[in-house]
Write a protein that holds these residues in place. Structure first.
Motif, short mmCIF file in Angstrom:
data_model
loop_
_atom_site.label_atom_id
_atom_site.label_comp_id
_atom_site.label_asym_id
_atom_site.label_seq_id
_atom_site.Cartn_x
_atom_site.Cartn_y
_atom_site.Cartn_z
N ARG A 100 36.49 45.37 41.46
CA ARG A 100 36.95 44.91 41.95
C ARG A 100 38.66 45.92 42.20
NH1 ARG A 100 35.97 39.14 41.29
NH2 ARG A 100 37.91 39.00 42.00
N ALA A 101 38.75 46.80 41.67
CA ALA A 101 39.72 47.18 40.60
C ALA A 101 39.57 48.27 42.81
CB ALA A 101 40.57 48.63 39.63
N LEU A 102 38.63 48.60 43.10
CA LEU A 102 38.79 50.04 43.89
C LEU A 102 39.34 48.08 44.78
CD1 LEU A 102 37.11 52.17 45.04
CD2 LEU A 102 36.41 49.88 46.13
N PHE A 103 38.11 47.80 45.21
CA PHE A 103 38.23 46.21 45.89
C PHE A 103 39.68 46.00 46.01
CE2 PHE A 103 33.74 44.64 44.77
CZ PHE A 103 33.68 45.83 45.25
N THR A 149 38.10 39.20 51.67
CA THR A 149 38.62 38.87 50.43
C THR A 149 37.94 39.86 48.92
OG1 THR A 149 37.17 36.49 49.29
CG2 THR A 149 39.50 36.72 50.71
N VAL A 150 38.49 39.72 48.10
CA VAL A 150 38.07 41.00 46.93
C VAL A 150 36.61 39.87 46.33
CG1 VAL A 150 38.31 41.09 44.42
CG2 VAL A 150 40.38 41.71 46.13
N ASP A 151 36.65 38.85 46.60
CA ASP A 151 35.14 38.25 45.53
C ASP A 151 34.59 38.00 46.45
OD1 ASP A 151 37.14 37.28 43.75
OD2 ASP A 151 37.45 35.35 44.51
N GLU A 152 34.31 38.17 48.08
CA GLU A 152 33.84 38.06 48.99
C GLU A 152 33.15 39.56 48.45
OE1 GLU A 152 35.13 35.49 52.31
OE2 GLU A 152 36.14 37.41 52.55
N MET A 153 33.81 40.64 49.17
CA MET A 153 33.23 41.93 49.24
C MET A 153 32.62 42.33 47.87
SD MET A 153 36.60 44.26 49.35
CE MET A 153 37.83 43.73 50.33
N ASP A 154 32.96 41.54 46.43
CA ASP A 154 32.07 41.48 45.33
C ASP A 154 30.56 41.12 44.81
OD1 ASP A 154 31.37 42.40 42.86
OD2 ASP A 154 32.90 40.42 41.43
#
Lengths: 691, 360
Positions: A100-103, A149-154
């Motif tokens: 998540r830090a990377l995203f 978004t970060v959540d979508e990437m995750d």
């Protein structure tokens, strides 16, 4: 409890039976899975471990006759994540934290770089406006950059980790090049982040050639199987219209295919079988001259009143070959709008706009050809010896065709008027040259349908229709573009079937001046003019003149194709051409302003009445008219045949002829320039080496 | 009476067990191929088998009746061990089931619990066979079983807790518990299911939910699905040793333990899997024979309980590999990798042999 008490022994037998039942059940399930459902599971095991990797083949480039690029391939810049390369840790929580830090960092970098750019322009496709129709629909802005978004990437990464962790996930798309490159510079500390170039079709000549080049789109649902059999990837794009559609098989090439075995993470283990290399698509060299195309485009835009005319066409062909030199249909849309995928709203806005911009009216639109059709009537009358060049017929402003059943009752006679009658005039005694030049309607009524009171016998509908067909009316021209309309040459049989009515002499009258039920495309009119200009050879119009491979070696040269030689004598064609010369070069001709100072132009005007329920009739009861002008030049040794058509344009001589004159003048200026420099077109060079 | 007779030692059973264990080692070797972290597992399993064979003979040489006198202290120490696990145990896959005894070797108290339960419950019921129909005896029997069962369940190790419950049921059944009590017990267990559900750990609930509705959790369903594909794609002869695509390309997880049967069925096909099932069937059949033929009630109940454990675990693990039963995380007896399971199974077999050698 005694030794071997009966009750325990019984219970042990129960246990033995239970044991047997358990094992029989397990065996049965084993057999069910391995034998009865085995084929399905074997297939699943194969699907599990094999992946088909396609390497896209570059699509062919489309050039004009001088080698100017009309369609080419560029790239869109995307940023992708490969889940298998992301930071990992045996502890799920720590692993998630790192990722998540990377995203977040990736998201921040992209947003920071995007923010430094000028603000994006909002797409400009407007809804159709019936009151203020437009002849030019510009492209919308290309799709704006979008970032997950970060959540979508995750969520996407978690989903992909099972089975396809080595397949890239697009997290940012349509990035400007400088943003994409700035992200690439940071990838040394962002493991798993990569740059992806996604091919994009680009049309540098945009609006000018939209109806010739066409556009592409995803494979239509109903053709999925067909394209899959040809080796297309499911996400491939295919031509949807015009040349992109017509020459799909030539332009497409063949993607390279590699079948690989992968492990559970999608990591390649080995290659199965022989991989194939991608084969580039072939290039098209058109007979179109982009400079002429622009001249025609500009002349139409300048000469057409968009408040009155919702569409207009200009078509130019080389009468010596049938090659299409230029073809413009208004309204026009920018095909670049389609290159990045178009939203449904945008598509509907274009498809339903007034004048139907998606249609190439030069080949799909059918209209009454009006007086331009008199070339056919004249040629037929001369060849069938209904008239000679010296025959003089009387042409008052109005004639009354006696009723067939009551020839002596003047009240039942049907009036037929000449266009000149509205201004109270008449053509008087007139020969065929003057009749063509002045576009006398009465003269051609009589040639077509005869004049019973004067015992003058005309061609009759059957012969007139036969000549019309020989000139290419009522049949497909065979142009290498999709969607062509064959138009209509009416005859008694057709009328009986379509309208349930008997054919009457009045119908022949109307047909003889290109009215009534005759319908033709502007291209058909142009091919007729070309045949008149070249002594009767009806060519197949061609847009693609040559095909070359990716290294630009000639693969195929499309020589002119003769559809038929029209059985009209050279002498009679000369008479018709002379009449056309007089249209332009005689003081009483209908288009004296169409004359050029250095080049002799011959032409024919047309003002074709049509019925449109929305337009109705004017206050004086007149129908609206299309403006036509069809011409060839130079008079001796013609090299261009041109037709201008303006929907609801009014007088052919007032609206269409000036546009055509503008085009012809610029065309010959262009030719003079090229002759001065001695430049040889790409097409000429290819023709020279063609077998 | 106490005469030990090596001629009564069940050599067929013994050879079957050695054979199936070697079969297991060979399959573990295939399952761990290409994984450098697991490369010495076959060697370690072979070592455990060697130690296990020694255990079989030493336990067989020991008179199980003497063990019976130790059953209460043994039972109490296992309870203590289980309680200690709660404080000092290591977490493996969410279960605190291992305890590294004085740093020497890790042991799994829940494996010892299976022996302790068989000895304690078997011993008590053997003494009260004539009163088996009395509620007092039943109640006390259940009272012996419950603490050990509860401690294992709290670890949390639901799989082993269910095994212990089934083991107790087998012992009660062989002891002649009237069928009405069996039915009542079953109904009681069903009624207490909601209570048990609340006690379950999240991953255990997930496992059960996935079994009921596989699509609910695609991540966890993946394992079961891949095991099914592995079994189903094996066909008659299999894909060949070391050639199973499901196992070699790691579509199958925990291949050397939970899903070893799927590896067998994929690589050796119907023939290989049937041979394995037949060996396991033969082992269980011989164990029933020993229990049935023993003239000592304690011996009967002891062997019946331990055999019940082997039968139940075989059913659950093979059933799970073929999508018949939920995922429990139990090992396939003698075949799955695991030193503790192997050693405790060998102690079972040693006890059974000890009973066989002292029939009269």
């Amino acid at each position: 409890m005694t030794k071997h008490s009966p009750s325990t022994t019984t219970r042990f037998w129960v246990l033995r039976i239970v044991t047997v039942l358990i094992f029989v059940t397990l065996l049965a399930q084993l057999a069910r899975l391995q034998f009865f459902q085995g084929a399905g599971y074997q297939q699943e095991a194969i699907v599990n471990r094999t992946r088909v990797v396609r390497v896209k083949a570059p699509r062919g480039v489309i050039y004009d006759r001088d080698g100017r690029i009309l369609a080419r391939n560029t790239a869109v810049y995307n940023i992708v994540l490969i889940p298998a390369e992301l930071p990992d840790d045996p502890d799920y929580e720590i692993s998630q934290q790192k990722r998540r830090a990377l995203f977040q960092e990736l998201y921040d970098i992209i947003h920071e770089k995007l923010a430094a750019l000028p603000p994006p322009v909002v797409p400009t496709i407007e809804p159709p406006d019936r009151k203020n129709p437009k002849l030019v629909i510009e492209a919308s802005q290309p799709p704006q950059p979008s970032v997950l978004t970060v959540d979508e990437m995750d969520a996407l990464v978690l989903e992909r980790e099972l089975g396809s962790a080595f397949l890239p996930i697009v997290v940012a798309s349509n990035l400007p090049r400088e943003v994409a490159m700035a992200v690439v510079e940071e990838t040394y500390r962002l493991p798993g982040v990569h740059l992806q170039l996604q091919p994009r079709r680009e049309y540098p000549s945009g609006l000018l050639t939209s109806h010739i080049i066409g556009y592409m789109g995803p494979i239509p649902k109903e053709q999925e199987k067909e394209y899959a059999e040809k080796g297309y990837a499911p996400d491939a794009w295919v031509g949807w219209s015009d040349l992109e559609y017509q020459y799909e098989d030539v332009l497409h090439g063949k993607p390279g295919v590699r079948v690989i075995e992968v492990d559970v993470k999608g990591k390649e283990k080995r290659v199965i079988g022989e991989p194939t290399e991608p084969v580039s698509g072939k290039n098209l060299i058109l007979s179109i001259d982009l400079e002429l195309q622009k001249i025609m485009f500009d002349a139409l835009i300048a000469g057409v009143n968009p408040k009155r005319s919702t569409s207009a066409v200009a078509v130019a062909v080389d009468p010596r070959t049938g090659y299409v030199l230029g073809m413009v249909s208004l309204p026009v849309y920018d095909i670049n709008a389609f290159a990045d995928g178009i939203t449904e709203d945008e598509y509907n806005a274009i498809v339903n706009a007034p004048g139907l911009p998606l249609l190439d009216h030069a080949i799909t639109g059918i209209y009454p050809p009006g007086s331009t059709f008199k070339l056919v009537t004249a040629a037929a009358g001369l060849e069938e010896q209904i008239i000679s060049s010296k025959t003089i017929l009387n042409a008052p402003g109005i004639i009354y065709l006696p009723n067939r059943n009551f020839p002596d009752d003047p009240d039942l006679a049907q009036p037929f008027v000449c266009w000149i009658y509205k201004s109270g005039g008449e053509h008087g005694d007139i020969n065929v040259l003057e009749a063509l030049a002045e576009s006398c309607d009465i003269f051609f009524y009589k040639i077509g349908g005869g004049w019973p009171p004067g015992d003058f016998e005309g061609l009759g509908v059957e012969q007139l229709a036969e000549y019309a067909r020989m000139f290419g009316y009522g049949e497909l021209s065979g142009i290498d573009l999709p969607g062509e309309n064959q138009g209509l040459v009416p005859d008694p049989k057709w009328k009986r079937i379509a309208k349930g009515e008997r054919w009457v002499t009045g119908d022949t009258y109307n047909m003889a001046i290109g009215q009534g039920d005759v319908l033709a495309t502007p291209l058909q009119v142009t091919m007729m003019t070309a045949a008149v200009a070249n002594d009767g050879i009806l060519y197949k119009p061609q847009v693609v003149a040559a095909i070359t491979d990716a290294e630009n070696h000639l693969v195929q040269f499309n020589r002119p194709v003769v559809r038929r030689e029209i059985p009209v004598s050279t002498k009679n064609f000369e008479i018709v051409r002379q009449g056309m010369w007089m249209v332009v070069n005689w003081e009483y001709g209908t288009a004296p302003d169409a004359a050029l100072p250095d080049i002799e132009v011959a032409g024919k005007t047309g003002t074709a009445e049509f019925f449109d329920p929305q337009l109705g009739r004017d206050l004086a009861g007149n129908l609206p008219t299309h403006a036509w002008f069809t011409a060839f030049a130079p008079y001796e040794d013609p090299e261009i045949a041109l037709t201008v058509f303006v929907y609801n344009g009014g007088e052919g001589s007032m609206v269409a002829a000036p546009i055509a004159t503008e085009i012809l003048q610029k065309y010959f200026e262009l030719k003079a320039r090229d002759e001065a420099t001695g430049a040889q077109s790409l097409l000429d060079q290819l023709e020279a080496i063609a077998p | 009476m106490n005469r030990q007779n090596w001629r009564q030692f069940d050599w067929l059973l013994f050879f079957a067990i050695v054979l199936v264990s070697i079969f297991g080692i060979v399959m573990i070797n295939s399952a761990i191929k290409g994984d450098p972290e697991l490369v010495d597992l076959p060697k370690r399993q072979a070592f455990y088998l060697g130690v296990g064979i020694l255990l079989v003979f030493s336990v067989a040489a020991f008179n199980y009746r003497l063990l019976r006198t130790l059953s209460i202290p043994f039972y109490l120490s296992v309870l203590a061990l289980l309680a200690m696990v709660g404080a000092a145990g290591q977490t493996i896959f969410g279960a605190q089931s291992w305890i590294n005894f004085f740093g020497l070797f890790p042991i799994q108290p829940s494996e010892l619990a299976k022996v302790a339960l068989a000895m304690a419950l078997g011993g008590y019921l053997a003494d009260n066979l004539d009163h088996i129909g009395e509620l007092r005896v039943v109640f006390f029997g259940v009272l012996i079983s419950l603490p050990i069962l509860a401690l294992v369940a709290l670890q949390p190790d639901l799989g082993t807790a269910i095994v212990l419950a089934v083991e107790a049921a087998f012992i009660f059944f062989v002891a002649g518990l009237p069928i009405r009590y069996m039915v009542a017990g079953f109904v009681l267990a069903l009624l207490s299911a909601p209570l048990a559900w609340n006690m379950l750990a999240e991953h255990q609930r997930t496992r059960i939910l996935i079994f009921i509705d596989p699509a609910a959790n695609p991540d966890a369903y993946f394992n079961v699905k891949q095991a099914l594909v592995g079994v189903g794609s094996g066909g008659l002869l299999g894909k060949g040793y070391g050639q199973g695509t499901q196992s070699q390309l790691h579509f199958l997880r925990v291949r050397h333990t939970d899903f070893i049967f799927s590896v067998v069925a994929e690589e050796l096909g119907f023939i290989g899997a049937t041979m394995l099932l037949f060996l396991l069937f033969f082992i269980i059949w011989r164990l029933w024979r020993i229990a049935d033929r023993s003239e000592d009630p304690f011996g009967k109940l002891l062997v019946a309980g331990l055999t019940g454990v082997i039968l139940f675990q075989t059913l659950v693990v093979v059933g799970m590999n073929m999508g018949l039963l939920p995922v429990t995380g139990l090992p396939l007896p003698f075949v799955s990798y695991g030193g503790n399971a192997m050693l405790s199974l060998m102690i079972f077999i040693g006890l059974a042999q000890s009973v066989a050698m002292r029939r009269s």
